[in-house]
Design an enzyme around this catalytic site. Structure first.
Site, PDB file in Angstrom:
ATOM      1  N   CYS A   1      26.290 -48.658  -0.432  1.00 21.89           N
ATOM      2  CA  CYS A   1      25.486 -49.546  -1.277  1.00 21.89           C
ATOM      3  C   CYS A   1      24.786 -48.772  -2.401  1.00 21.89           C
ATOM      4  O   CYS A   1      25.450 -48.314  -3.317  1.00 21.89           O
ATOM      5  CB  CYS A   1      24.504 -50.362  -0.443  1.00 21.89           C
ATOM      6  SG  CYS A   1      23.871 -51.804  -1.335  1.00 21.89           S
TER       7      CYS A   1
ATOM      8  N   HIS B   1      28.091 -52.792   3.494  1.00 24.88           N
ATOM      9  CA  HIS B   1      27.311 -52.093   4.538  1.00 24.88           C
ATOM     10  C   HIS B   1      28.025 -52.079   5.886  1.00 24.88           C
ATOM     11  O   HIS B   1      27.827 -52.987   6.690  1.00 24.88           O
ATOM     12  CB  HIS B   1      25.967 -52.802   4.742  1.00 24.88           C
ATOM     13  CG  HIS B   1      24.973 -52.560   3.671  1.00 24.88           C
ATOM     14  ND1 HIS B   1      24.095 -51.493   3.698  1.00 24.88           N
ATOM     15  CD2 HIS B   1      24.707 -53.241   2.532  1.00 24.88           C
ATOM     16  CE1 HIS B   1      23.329 -51.534   2.629  1.00 24.88           C
ATOM     17  NE2 HIS B   1      23.676 -52.577   1.904  1.00 24.88           N
TER      18      HIS B   1
ATOM     19  N   GLU C   1      27.280 -50.320   8.389  1.00 24.80           N
ATOM     20  CA  GLU C   1      26.311 -50.047   9.463  1.00 24.80           C
ATOM     21  C   GLU C   1      25.506 -51.256   9.898  1.00 24.80           C
ATOM     22  O   GLU C   1      24.953 -51.280  10.998  1.00 24.80           O
ATOM     23  CB  GLU C   1      25.374 -48.911   9.039  1.00 24.80           C
ATOM     24  CG  GLU C   1      24.174 -49.316   8.179  1.00 24.80           C
ATOM     25  CD  GLU C   1      24.536 -49.746   6.757  1.00 24.80           C
ATOM     26  OE1 GLU C   1      25.702 -49.599   6.353  1.00 24.80           O
ATOM     27  OE2 GLU C   1      23.645 -50.251   6.054  1.00 24.80           O
TER      28      GLU C   1
END
Ligand SMILES: *[C@@H]1O[C@H](CO)[C@@H](O)[C@H](O)[C@H]1NC(C)=O
Ligand SMILES: *[C@@H]1O[C@H](CO)[C@@H](O)[C@H](O)[C@H]1NC(C)=O
Ligand SMILES: *[C@@H]1O[C@H](CO)[C@@H](O)[C@H](O)[C@H]1NC(C)=O
Length: 243
Positions: A59, A169, A171
């Site tokens: 990001c 993202h 994660e």
């Protein structure tokens, strides 16, 4: 935190890779951008000399890498603040270092299901990438997305360096349990998260860097810090506080 270049250099030689996370700082004037620049320059030099050192940007980390490579901010606003999207792979994706070892069914899920979490206002458009000689020479585009108005780069890898950047993202999927648009927790989304992490760790394993002694290494481990639960209505469910 404002450390000296010498201190960053010491850290650089102790660690096996660098992850530039998402966030909300100025990517040209902040201390974060300064530290990123120092590590990025060290990584270029190290890799040129055969000292393998990978960098991953997620990001804002993606955006930071574009500024580091192009030496200017070429980002544009997109409507991508809270949305899960499928990746549009380029012809280079299948043979890329990053996606090469992903299972076929996962590649299919990534391209057909809305499982990549996008939480960004800024993007690198295909247009600006193509027009900028430095970016075009340095990175290979692996996937794009479109907010309805503009095609932007969602995944890329450097051609000659172990540097990787995702605008989405990976994660958030297994770790961020806040109920809002763009959050996905399906099995295929978690699998995508696992494979991206596994890939970067396998890159880091190729680095020979190490701490000068065990005490220093122990002091640097994440296990010294406890995450703090911020409640399910916070921006992030749990936060780490350093310093
Ligand atoms: C290209 O980059 C400039 C900044 O240099 C930005 O103002 C512009 O919106 C970008 N255009 C596109 C199409 O991404
Ligand atoms: C999935 O993403 C596409 C954009 O590629 C969008 O048009 C569609 O509405 C999304 N679907 C869902 C269920 O979010
Ligand atoms: C990647 O390979 C798969 C099969 O191995 C194929 O179905 C797919 O179209 C390829 N993707 C691209 C973007 O070439």
């Amino acid at each position: 935190i404002n450390r000296t270049e010498e201190e960053y250099k010491k850290i650089f030689h102790s660690i096996n890779g660098l992850l530039l996370p998402g966030g909300d700082v100025d990517i040209q004037t902040s201390q974060f951008s300064r530290a990123s620049r120092i590590f990025y320059d060290l990584a270029l030099k190290a890799n040129d000399a055969g000292d393998f050192f990978p960098i991953w940007g997620t990001c804002q980390g993606f955006q930071q890498l574009t500024v580091l490579t192009a030496n200017r901010n070429l980002l544009t606003l997109t409507d991508t603040k809270s949305v899960a999207l499928p990746l549009t792979f380029t012809a280079a994706a299948n043979s890329s270092r990053l996606f090469q070892s992903f299972p076929k069914d996962l590649m299919q899920s990534l391209s057909e299901e809305n499982i990549t979490a996008n939480f960004h206002s800024w993007s690198l458009s295909i247009q600006n990438y193509t027009r900028n000689f430095k970016l075009k020479k340095f990175y290979r585009v692996l996937s794009t997305n479109n907010d309805g108005k503009r095609e932007f780069i969602s995944t890329m890898e450097a051609k000659h360096y172990p540097f990787y950047a995702v605008q989405w993202h990976p994660e958030k999927t297994p770790f961020e349990w806040i109920d809002k648009p763009g959050m996905v927790h399906t099995t295929s989304a978690v699998t995508a998260s696992f494979y991206t992490a596994r890939f970067f760790v396998s890159e880091a394993m190729k680095s020979q860097h190490h701490f000068s002694n065990l005490a220093e290494e122990e002091q640097a481990l994440i296990y010294n810090f406890s995450p703090v639960f911020r409640g399910i209505h916070a921006v992030f469910v749990q936060n780490y506080y350093f310093d």
